[in-house]
Design a protein around this motif. Structure first.
Motif, PDB file in Angstrom:
ATOM      1  N   ARG A  87      -5.525  -5.352  -6.024  1.00 43.21           N
ATOM      2  CA  ARG A  87      -5.086  -4.819  -4.736  1.00 43.21           C
ATOM      3  C   ARG A  87      -6.072  -3.772  -4.223  1.00 43.21           C
ATOM      4  NH1 ARG A  87      -2.869  -1.186  -1.706  1.00 43.21           N
ATOM      5  NH2 ARG A  87      -1.145  -1.664  -0.283  1.00 43.21           N
ATOM      6  N   THR A  95     -15.324  -0.421  -5.322  1.00 47.59           N
ATOM      7  CA  THR A  95     -14.074  -1.026  -4.879  1.00 47.59           C
ATOM      8  C   THR A  95     -13.924  -2.431  -5.456  1.00 47.59           C
ATOM      9  OG1 THR A  95     -14.110   0.229  -2.824  1.00 47.59           O
ATOM     10  CG2 THR A  95     -12.760  -1.749  -2.846  1.00 47.59           C
ATOM     11  N   TYR A 155      -9.700 -10.716  -6.308  1.00 44.03           N
ATOM     12  CA  TYR A 155      -8.277 -10.398  -6.356  1.00 44.03           C
ATOM     13  C   TYR A 155      -7.574 -11.234  -7.421  1.00 44.03           C
ATOM     14  CZ  TYR A 155      -8.730  -7.747  -2.010  1.00 44.03           C
ATOM     15  OH  TYR A 155      -9.084  -6.811  -1.061  1.00 44.03           O
ATOM     16  N   VAL A 184      -6.826   1.396  -3.582  1.00 40.45           N
ATOM     17  CA  VAL A 184      -7.183   0.376  -4.579  1.00 40.45           C
ATOM     18  C   VAL A 184      -6.404   0.652  -5.858  1.00 40.45           C
ATOM     19  CG1 VAL A 184      -9.047  -0.678  -5.903  1.00 40.45           C
ATOM     20  CG2 VAL A 184      -9.463   0.118  -3.567  1.00 40.45           C
ATOM     21  N   VAL A 191     -11.048  -3.617  -8.168  1.00 43.11           N
ATOM     22  CA  VAL A 191     -10.156  -4.717  -7.779  1.00 43.11           C
ATOM     23  C   VAL A 191     -10.037  -5.737  -8.914  1.00 43.11           C
ATOM     24  CG1 VAL A 191     -10.021  -6.767  -6.286  1.00 43.11           C
ATOM     25  CG2 VAL A 191     -10.331  -4.509  -5.278  1.00 43.11           C
TER      26      VAL A 191
END
Length: 355
Positions: free
Chosen positions: A282, A76, A210, A276, A80
């Motif tokens: 995001r 994840t 991010y 994701v 991102v």
């Protein structure tokens, strides 16, 4: 409105998302949509699928998705930042082979497991160095290391398998928490999930991820060390994949070079389904966890309903495509809406100045 008034007013900077009420920001998200879909799938399976409510179903479901749950956590963070790691399945296989060979050579299982995790860490270092310091695309690098690590695993063990591991550790990998149908592996997963969730959502490091995913050049100008940040993400991914390989080996009492073949696609599918963005910038950890459970629960229910694995793969693929398409469509609609609001405000400002 006079020119002096316009010049002395400070511009008001707002984020579009925070203009919505809190309940909409919490409930009307892709992550909550995945959680709602998971609840619908579970409720439907409980009503219509024979034996889905059996405690054994829960046990086997969590055992099966545990390696995917583990690897999805660092994946994840990587996605991102608009990168990807396709080598995780091969790292699981290599870690499995290392565990088997070391135990066969007489090493205690804990030492063999630690060395297998270190093997995964080294694999992550290789990926991270090629991506961040050499400057190669992560897609190309990890496709190459996918084949490299798998080739090493198969080369070390050949077509044979090692299936003699200490009974205490294989039993531990299969045991449930006392009085429940939930496997013990859920405990280290919960610890890692908390660590990665806090890291992503509640620390400056997470905010930097991010920022990198949205615009790496702007992130670099703001003082973020983009290269080192990405490097450590790949190291985390390799380490967790190494741990997943040890668990995989003990769960099935089997070390083979082809263990976990294709697992990388399951992990990436779950991460993307969990909200994701493949374009970076995001995503939320609770959506990813729900995505893994959604894919696992759907597959389990369909198998109990005597649906073939080919059909299950087709359904999973359709879900993934719909997830990516819907994300792109929503982003396009949001962009159009923001542009329309901007044009409207611009016209209002022009009319105000003219007055």
């Amino acid at each position: 409105m006079s020119t002096v008034t316009v010049l002395t007013q400070k511009p008001v900077r707002t984020y579009q998302a925070y203009q919505r009420p809190l309940w909409r920001r919490v409930l009307l998200t892709r992550e909550m949509a995945i959680i709602a879909l998971l609840a619908i799938v579970v409720a439907s399976a409980l009503m219509w699928v024979p034996n889905f409510d059996s405690p054994l179903t829960v046990t086997y479901l969590i055992r099966e998705i545990a390696p995917i749950l583990l690897i999805a956590l660092p994946m994840t963070l990587i996605i991102v930042t608009e990168e990807i790691d396709l080598s995780v399945g091969s790292v699981v296989g290599l870690s499995s082979v290392v565990t088997g060979l070391l135990v066969q050579a007489g090493f205690p299982l804990p030492i063999a497991g630690v060395l297998a995790v270190i093997t995964g860490m080294v694999a992550g270092v290789i990926n991270g160095a090629l991506v961040t310091f050499v400057g190669l695309p992560s897609l190309a690098v990890t496709i190459g290391t996918l084949a490299l690590f798998r080739g090493i695993a198969v080369g070390l063990l050949g077509t044979t398998a090692i299936s003699e591991f200490p009974e205490f550790w294989t039993d531990l990998a299969r045991d449930n928490i006392t009085g429940t149908p939930i496997p013990v592996i859920i405990l280290p997963f919960i610890v890692l999930a908390i660590v990665f969730s806090v890291l992503l959502h509640f620390t400056p490091f997470g905010r930097s991820l991010y920022a990198i995913g949205l615009n790496k050049e702007a992130a670099a100008f703001s003082g973020i060390n983009v290269a080192m940040t990405k490097f450590w993400l790949f190291v985390m991914s390799g380490s967790v994949a190494g741990f997943a390989g040890v668990y995989f080996t003990l769960l099935y009492n089997n070390a083979r070079g082809d263990n976990a073949t294709g697992m990388e696609l399951q992990v990436i599918a779950a991460v993307l389904l969990g909200g994701v963005s493949i374009f970076g910038g995001r995503g939320a950890m609770h959506g990813v966890i729900a995505g893994v459970f959604l894919i696992g629960t759907l597959a389990s229910a369909l198998r109990l309903a005597s649906v073939t694995s080919d059909i299950i793969n087709v359904i999973t693929g359709v879900l993934l495509i719909l997830s990516v398409v819907s994300a792109s469509l929503l982003a396009w609609v949001r962009t159009k809406r923001v542009s329309a609001i901007g044009r409207k405000k611009g016209r209002s400002g022009t009319e105000g100045d003219s007055a």
